[in-house]
Design an enzyme around this catalytic site. Structure first.
Site, mmCIF file in Angstrom:
data_model
loop_
_atom_site.group_PDB
_atom_site.id
_atom_site.type_symbol
_atom_site.label_atom_id
_atom_site.label_comp_id
_atom_site.label_asym_id
_atom_site.label_seq_id
_atom_site.Cartn_x
_atom_site.Cartn_y
_atom_site.Cartn_z
ATOM 1 C CG ASP A 53 -2.016 1.051 1.148
ATOM 2 O OD1 ASP A 53 -1.718 2.174 0.690
ATOM 3 O OD2 ASP A 53 -3.158 0.770 1.554
ATOM 4 C CE LYS A 56 -3.415 0.444 5.070
ATOM 5 N NZ LYS A 56 -3.717 -0.986 5.357
ATOM 6 C CG ASP A 78 0.930 -9.059 -2.662
ATOM 7 O OD1 ASP A 78 1.067 -10.032 -1.907
ATOM 8 O OD2 ASP A 78 -0.175 -8.556 -2.928
ATOM 9 C CB SER A 141 1.320 -17.781 14.225
ATOM 10 O OG SER A 141 0.224 -18.628 13.953
ATOM 11 C CE LYS A 144 -9.523 -14.902 15.714
ATOM 12 N NZ LYS A 144 -8.758 -14.357 16.861
ATOM 13 C CG ASN A 184 -8.158 -11.302 20.121
ATOM 14 O OD1 ASN A 184 -8.796 -10.941 19.154
ATOM 15 N ND2 ASN A 184 -8.252 -12.530 20.624
ATOM 16 C CB THR A 210 -20.391 -12.838 19.312
ATOM 17 O OG1 THR A 210 -19.270 -12.974 20.181
ATOM 18 C CG2 THR A 210 -20.050 -11.880 18.194
#
Length: 348
Positions: A53, A56, A78, A141, A144, A184, A210
């Protein structure tokens, strides 16, 4: 939780002395904080920001003073482009691989885009690093990736496996690959903290939850950065490093951010879990525990060959975890209280 105090951090980044560091996804939340931390404590030969980007990158350039800008390089590219990666890694000593597609619901709808970036991109990083004789690569990583039920987690598990297995094909070359897995990140782009904050600013009459049972691992950006820097010193190649971090209840997060605002149960989204895991029980026989982190080895043979790894740079001895061990956000020994959540959110 504090992995390294700032004054102590200096000692552990001496390996960056006059070295060149490349950060994929360098304009992201982690990449920018990592680079600022390294620049604050040391002056490497060169830091390369690799991302796709241009806007950015333009904004990021404005955040660095001219005296620091002299050793900063902004490289458009990329991770899907192997040739471009090989060009970017010429003369590079250390790579932090932070580039990834990360949005869980988006992955369920656009699976092949996540496969191309998170899996094929990982293989490209490895091929480029070996080709250009990079010294060490640390790949970021996510929780998840452990026992994944969503496409994003599955791609990151595949990525983890690819990076771990890369140590089998380096031959006599000194290039080594390891993985850092954590939960997180407080306030990172797209996080629930950002979502709640936006709703609070818009004077919403409720916050969406949720499921009231939901728990998550919680780590600040600075803590994540310092752990990655520490791993560059600890790694031998093939390990997955997992920091010991607290958990939160999503209901406590809502109370911490807006104590007087009602919550509304909206149901779990596609690919979402009630609780996250970072060290699955299936890996207990490969896992060593330290005071502030766990290490998962890739195989029983690798584990047995690296018993001496248990004596790390401070002389601390690792110990094998119990047979019933699983490191999950639900079973975590340490949950943040509402006041602690407020403090962490405000400090990040």
């Amino acid at each position: 939780m504090q992995f390294l105090q700032s004054a102590e951090l200096w000692k552990y980044i001496k390996m960056f002395n006059n070295k060149t560091i490349l950060v994929t996804g360098g304009t992201g939340s982690f990449g920018q904080r990592f680079i600022k931390k390294v620049v604050k404590f040391y002056k490497p030969k060169k830091i390369i920001v690799y991302s796709r980007d241009e806007y950015k990158q333009y904004l990021m350039q404005k955040n660095f003073p001219e005296k620091q800008f002299s050793f900063m390089r902004f490289f458009l590219g990329d991770v899907r482009d192997l040739d471009r990666l090989k060009m970017a890694m010429r003369g590079v000593d250390f790579v932090v691989h932070a580039a990834a597609l990360k949005h869980v619901p988006s992955a369920e709808y656009n699976p092949m885009e996540y496969v191309k970036t998170n899996i094929y991109g990982a293989e490209n990083i490895i091929q480029a690093a070996i080709s250009q004789k990079v010294n060490k690569v640390v790949a970021l990583s996510t929780d998840k990736a452990a026992n994944p039920i969503n496409l994003y987690g599955a791609t990151k598990l595949a990525s983890d496996k690819i990076f771990v297995a890369a140590n089998n094909i380096v031959g006599n070359q000194k290039t080594s690959f390891s993985v850092v897995r954590y939960g997180n990140v407080v306030g990172s782009r797209g996080s629930v903290v950002q979502l709640f904050d936006q709703l609070i600013r818009k004077k919403s009459n409720h916050l969406p939850i949720t499921d009231k049972r939901m728990t998550r691992f919680w780590i600040t950006l600075d803590q994540g950065v310092e752990f990655v820097i520490n791993v560059f010193k600890l790694m031998r190649g093939g390990e997955i490093f997992v920091p010991k971090i607290p958990s939160i209840r999503i209901t406590d997060l809502a109370k911490a951010m807006a104590p007087n605002l009602k919550t509304k149960i909206i149901g779990i989204r596609a690919g979402e879990k009630l609780h996250e895991v970072m060290c699955p029980n299936d890996s207990h026989f490969l896992t060593l525990e330290y005071k502030k982190y766990y290490v998962i080895f890739p195989s029983p043979g690798h584990f047995n060959e690296n018993k001496k790894f248990s004596s790390h740079i401070k002389g601390e001895k690792g110990k094998k975890v119990k047979n019933d061990f699983e490191y999950s956000s639900e079973k975590n020994k340490y949950f943040l209280k509402i006041a602690e959540i407020k403090k962490l959110n405000n400090s990040n």
